[in-house]
Design an enzyme around this catalytic site. Structure first.
Site, PDB file in Angstrom:
ATOM      1  N   LYS A 149      -9.560   0.687  15.401  1.00 47.81           N
ATOM      2  CA  LYS A 149      -8.183   1.068  15.678  1.00 47.81           C
ATOM      3  C   LYS A 149      -7.924   1.208  17.182  1.00 47.81           C
ATOM      4  CE  LYS A 149      -6.093   1.245  11.708  1.00 47.81           C
ATOM      5  NZ  LYS A 149      -4.928   0.376  11.429  1.00 47.81           N
ATOM      6  N   TYR A 190     -14.419   2.423  11.966  1.00 55.61           N
ATOM      7  CA  TYR A 190     -12.975   2.412  11.701  1.00 55.61           C
ATOM      8  C   TYR A 190     -12.207   2.871  12.933  1.00 55.61           C
ATOM      9  CZ  TYR A 190      -8.439   3.986  10.012  1.00 55.61           C
ATOM     10  OH  TYR A 190      -7.092   4.195   9.857  1.00 55.61           O
ATOM     11  N   GLY A 232       0.806  -1.210   0.000  1.00 53.30           N
ATOM     12  CA  GLY A 232       0.000   0.000   0.000  1.00 53.30           C
ATOM     13  C   GLY A 232       0.842   1.265   0.000  1.00 53.30           C
ATOM     14  N   PHE A 233       0.178   2.375   0.179  1.00 54.04           N
ATOM     15  CA  PHE A 233       0.766   3.712   0.116  1.00 54.04           C
ATOM     16  C   PHE A 233       1.912   3.865   1.119  1.00 54.04           C
ATOM     17  CE2 PHE A 233      -0.379   8.075   2.089  1.00 54.04           C
ATOM     18  CZ  PHE A 233       0.697   8.705   1.503  1.00 54.04           C
ATOM     19  N   ILE A 234       1.599   3.736   2.401  1.00 54.24           N
ATOM     20  CA  ILE A 234       2.619   3.929   3.420  1.00 54.24           C
ATOM     21  C   ILE A 234       3.582   2.747   3.450  1.00 54.24           C
ATOM     22  CG2 ILE A 234       3.039   4.263   5.889  1.00 54.24           C
ATOM     23  CD1 ILE A 234       0.248   5.554   6.061  1.00 54.24           C
TER      24      ILE A 234
END
Length: 320
Positions: A156, A152, A10-12
């Site tokens: 978390k 979400y 993914g992005f990170i």
């Protein structure tokens, strides 16, 4: 040091993998290449990391215990960076069960696999969303985080609590990093800045929710990755740590900056407030400075300019 990154395509994750490889770490990746957004973009991220074999990529799901035990043993992992899971506040309102399954259950399966294979260090991506519906900042790690306003955010916060319990019961060393609105090249196409760029370059109205005065602590991905690398080197015991820029900016200011940088001036199309959105995120980063030596170096104009330069108009226009 051998580092396993879950969600590493993914992005990170892919940005972190690139940084670690350049610094001489051995890196392996677990990713299920799901369809939360175009899997082709994730495979492109992997190709950017270098020739085949530069990184061992395991295509599979962290919710599969045998699979995760196999990867951890085979790679002789020293530290896990856990980024896998479902992201996004608004999609979580439509399918809470999936978010609890991927994020909470997935994390628990991973931690059990680590316990079974003797891997005792993990750096976990949490979220600024755990702070809930706050109107004043900055947000400190010691502030209450018991009223998340989306599935979400709740998932978390639950992940943080699971890590805390595994640290107490089983001696797990876990740093849960509360990330504040990460942006930069490779950002997911559903995130605000990517969507705004898409709309600007296509000459479409920029769709803003609310009155434009909500503020976000936008943090450039290279600064986030620097904090993660520092956490990988130092993780010991259990800690929750903010990683942000400590410089919140309003939604309207963000759009004005993007208009200025791109030279595009699409009109604004106002939309109603969305459930689950919060009016403010604002990181207190004193703890990150103290424990990690964290010092974000990229202001918003610099980061957005670099993002636009890296994306290029053709890529922006291809976003779906």
């Amino acid at each position: 040091m051998n580092v396993l990154i879950t969600g590493g395509a993914g992005f990170i994750g892919s940005t972190l993998a690139g940084r670690l490889l350049r610094e001489g770490y051995r890196v392996s990746i677990v990713d299920n290449f799901n369809s939360a957004y175009d899997p082709a973009l994730k495979r492109q991220n992997i190709r950017r990391l270098g020739p085949a074999g530069s990184v061992m990529v395991y295509e599979g799901d962290v919710r599969q215990p045998q699979f995760m035990r196999h990867v951890l043993r085979h790679e002789a992992v020293d530290v896990v960076v856990h980024l896998a899971g479902l992201a996004g506040v608004r999609p979580s309102l439509q399918n809470p069960t999936a978010y609890f399954d991927h994020n909470l259950n997935g994390t628990t399966v991973l931690l059990d696999a680590m316990r079974d294979t003797g891997v005792s260090r993990v750096v976990v991506a949490s979220s600024s969303s755990v702070y809930g519906n706050r109107v004043q900042g900055p947000f400190l790690e010691t502030d209450p985080a018991d009223e998340p306003v989306s599935p979400y955010a709740l998932s978390k916060r639950a992940v943080e609590l699971v890590c805390s319990q595994y640290s107490r019961l089983y001696g797990l060393n876990a740093y849960c990093l509360r990330l504040f609105t990460v942006y930069g090249p490779r950002q997911r196409p559903d995130m605000a800045i990517s969507r705004f760029l898409h709309q600007l370059y296509r000459g479409q109205p920029v769709r803003l929710f609310g009155d434009g005065h909500s503020q976000r602590d936008y943090t450039y991905v290279d600064d986030i990755v620097d904090g993660m690398v520092r956490a990988i080197r130092r993780v010991s015991g259990y800690e929750v740590i903010n990683l942000g820029s400590a410089a919140p900016v309003s939604l309207l200011e963000l759009v004005w900056l993007l208009r200025d940088i791109t030279g595009r001036h699409s009109p604004i199309e106002w939309q109603a407030d969305q459930p689950g959105d919060v009016p403010l995120t604002y990181a207190d980063i004193d703890k990150a400075r103290r424990l990690l030596g964290y010092a974000p170096a990229t202001n918003l104009r610099e980061g957005l300019t670099h993002m636009v330069e890296q994306l290029g108009k053709p890529t922006v226009l291809s976003l779906s």
